[in-house]
Design a protein around this motif. Structure first.
Motif, PDB file in Angstrom:
ATOM      1  N   LYS A   1      66.220 121.220  88.736  1.00 29.18           N
ATOM      2  CA  LYS A   1      66.854 120.439  88.869  1.00 29.18           C
ATOM      3  C   LYS A   1      67.800 119.539  87.465  1.00 29.18           C
ATOM      4  O   LYS A   1      66.782 118.715  87.035  1.00 29.18           O
ATOM      5  CB  LYS A   1      67.510 119.212  90.137  1.00 29.18           C
ATOM      6  N   ILE A   2      68.799 120.020  87.400  1.00 30.16           N
ATOM      7  CA  ILE A   2      69.466 119.299  86.032  1.00 30.16           C
ATOM      8  C   ILE A   2      70.581 118.056  86.276  1.00 30.16           C
ATOM      9  O   ILE A   2      71.253 118.607  86.885  1.00 30.16           O
ATOM     10  CB  ILE A   2      70.190 120.409  85.378  1.00 30.16           C
ATOM     11  N   LEU A   3      70.220 116.550  85.884  1.00 27.28           N
ATOM     12  CA  LEU A   3      71.637 115.875  85.258  1.00 27.28           C
ATOM     13  C   LEU A   3      72.284 116.298  84.666  1.00 27.28           C
ATOM     14  O   LEU A   3      71.713 116.337  83.135  1.00 27.28           O
ATOM     15  CB  LEU A   3      70.980 114.153  85.396  1.00 27.28           C
TER      16      LEU A   3
ATOM     17  N   TYR B   1      76.328 123.187  92.181  1.00 22.85           N
ATOM     18  CA  TYR B   1      76.072 121.818  91.821  1.00 22.85           C
ATOM     19  C   TYR B   1      76.214 121.188  93.075  1.00 22.85           C
ATOM     20  O   TYR B   1      77.458 121.359  93.259  1.00 22.85           O
ATOM     21  CB  TYR B   1      77.208 121.702  90.485  1.00 22.85           C
TER      22      TYR B   1
ATOM     23  N   VAL C   1      69.643 110.655  88.772  1.00 23.87           N
ATOM     24  CA  VAL C   1      67.670 110.938  88.541  1.00 23.87           C
ATOM     25  C   VAL C   1      66.781 110.693  88.825  1.00 23.87           C
ATOM     26  O   VAL C   1      66.489 111.457  89.979  1.00 23.87           O
ATOM     27  CB  VAL C   1      67.191 110.924  86.410  1.00 23.87           C
TER      28      VAL C   1
ATOM     29  N   CYS D   1      65.628 114.800  90.489  1.00 22.34           N
ATOM     30  CA  CYS D   1      66.264 115.820  88.642  1.00 22.34           C
ATOM     31  C   CYS D   1      65.036 115.720  87.758  1.00 22.34           C
ATOM     32  O   CYS D   1      64.830 114.804  87.812  1.00 22.34           O
ATOM     33  CB  CYS D   1      67.427 115.506  87.918  1.00 22.34           C
TER      34      CYS D   1
END
Length: 156
Positions: free
Chosen positions: A2-4, A81, A98, A103
């Motif tokens: 999971k990317i912020l 997203y 985060v 994240c």
């Protein structure tokens, strides 16, 4: 993973979105949290506003507008997203996001505003880089992005 992806509506933040899209196309299995953090209202704004809910709505609308182009890029690329608009100190609030969303990484644009200004004021990307407990990828602006962002700053 999971990317912020913090977005502020600038071209360099859209470059960060494009970098994440490239990573996913190269095989990274990822979902994304796009986030925008609005500064809290100043005391003057709170005193002068006839309706404090108006300030909250304006902040939410500004945040949604900052996310719009990045969301469109992710949607077009078929990348899952979720969106988050928050209010607070940008760096600290991003760190909270985060943690809250779990994240694994942050990918964000870094605007170069000069070393003296950064030394005096700090920058959101610099603070996130040092405070995050997950890897942070900073995307430096291209010359074109710097020109577009400087034009936006001059018009604001």
């Amino acid at each position: 993973m999971k990317i912020l992806l913090p977005l502020d509506g600038s071209e360099v933040s859209l470059q960060a979105v494009r970098q994440v899209i490239r990573l996913v196309r190269q095989g990274l299995q990822a979902s994304v949290v796009v986030a925008n953090v609005q500064e809290p209202a100043h005391l003057y704004e709170m005193v002068m506003a006839a309706d404090t809910a108006l300030i909250a709505r304006a902040s939410a609308q500004a945040g949604a507008k900052a996310l719009k182009a990045g969301e469109a890029l992710l949607r077009h690329a078929g990348i899952a997203y979720v969106s988050e608009v928050a209010v607070g100190d940008p760096a600290h609030t991003l760190i909270d996001i985060v943690e809250r969303f779990g994240c694994d990484m942050v990918v964000m644009g870094a605007r170069d505003k000069g070393s003296l200004r950064s030394a005096l004021l700090g920058s959101v990307s610099h603070e996130v880089l040092h405070a995050a407990q997950v890897p942070v990828m900073l995307i430096k602006p291209s010359e074109q992005a710097e020109e577009q962002d400087n034009a936006q700053d001059a018009g604001a």
